[in-house]
Design a protein around this motif. Structure first.
Motif: not given
Length: 86
Positions: A18-29
């Motif tokens: 949904v957000t496109g953020y990594c669950y661990g670090c909250a960064r986008t690809n």
């Protein structure tokens, strides 16, 4: 020579669809790619660290803070360290 800024990756690499953020670090690809680029400067990395922390709340933020601190001190993510102990 610039001091190395430790990557915020804490070895929990799954992207929220949904957000496109990594669950661990909250960064986008895209942010992950920029971190890996050897030409990325420390100013960008410091600003990105501030940005990703603002994306986190609750358990994600406390888990990240504990894991990232451990990684900076020990050179390995807490998750990876615990995995290797098993």
């Amino acid at each position: 020579m610039q001091q190395k800024i430790v990557s915020p990756c804490i070895s929990i690499c799954k992207t929220d669809p949904v957000t496109g953020y990594c669950y661990g670090c909250a960064r986008t690809n895209e942010e992950k790619k920029i971190w890996k680029n050897e030409n990325t400067n420390n100013d960008w990395k410091i600003q990105n660290l501030k940005k990703i922390v603002l994306r986190m709340k609750g358990w994600q933020l406390s888990t990240f803070e504990e894991s990232y601190k451990y990684k900076k001190e020990k050179g390995i993510s807490l998750f990876k360290q615990n995995f290797l102990k098993k």
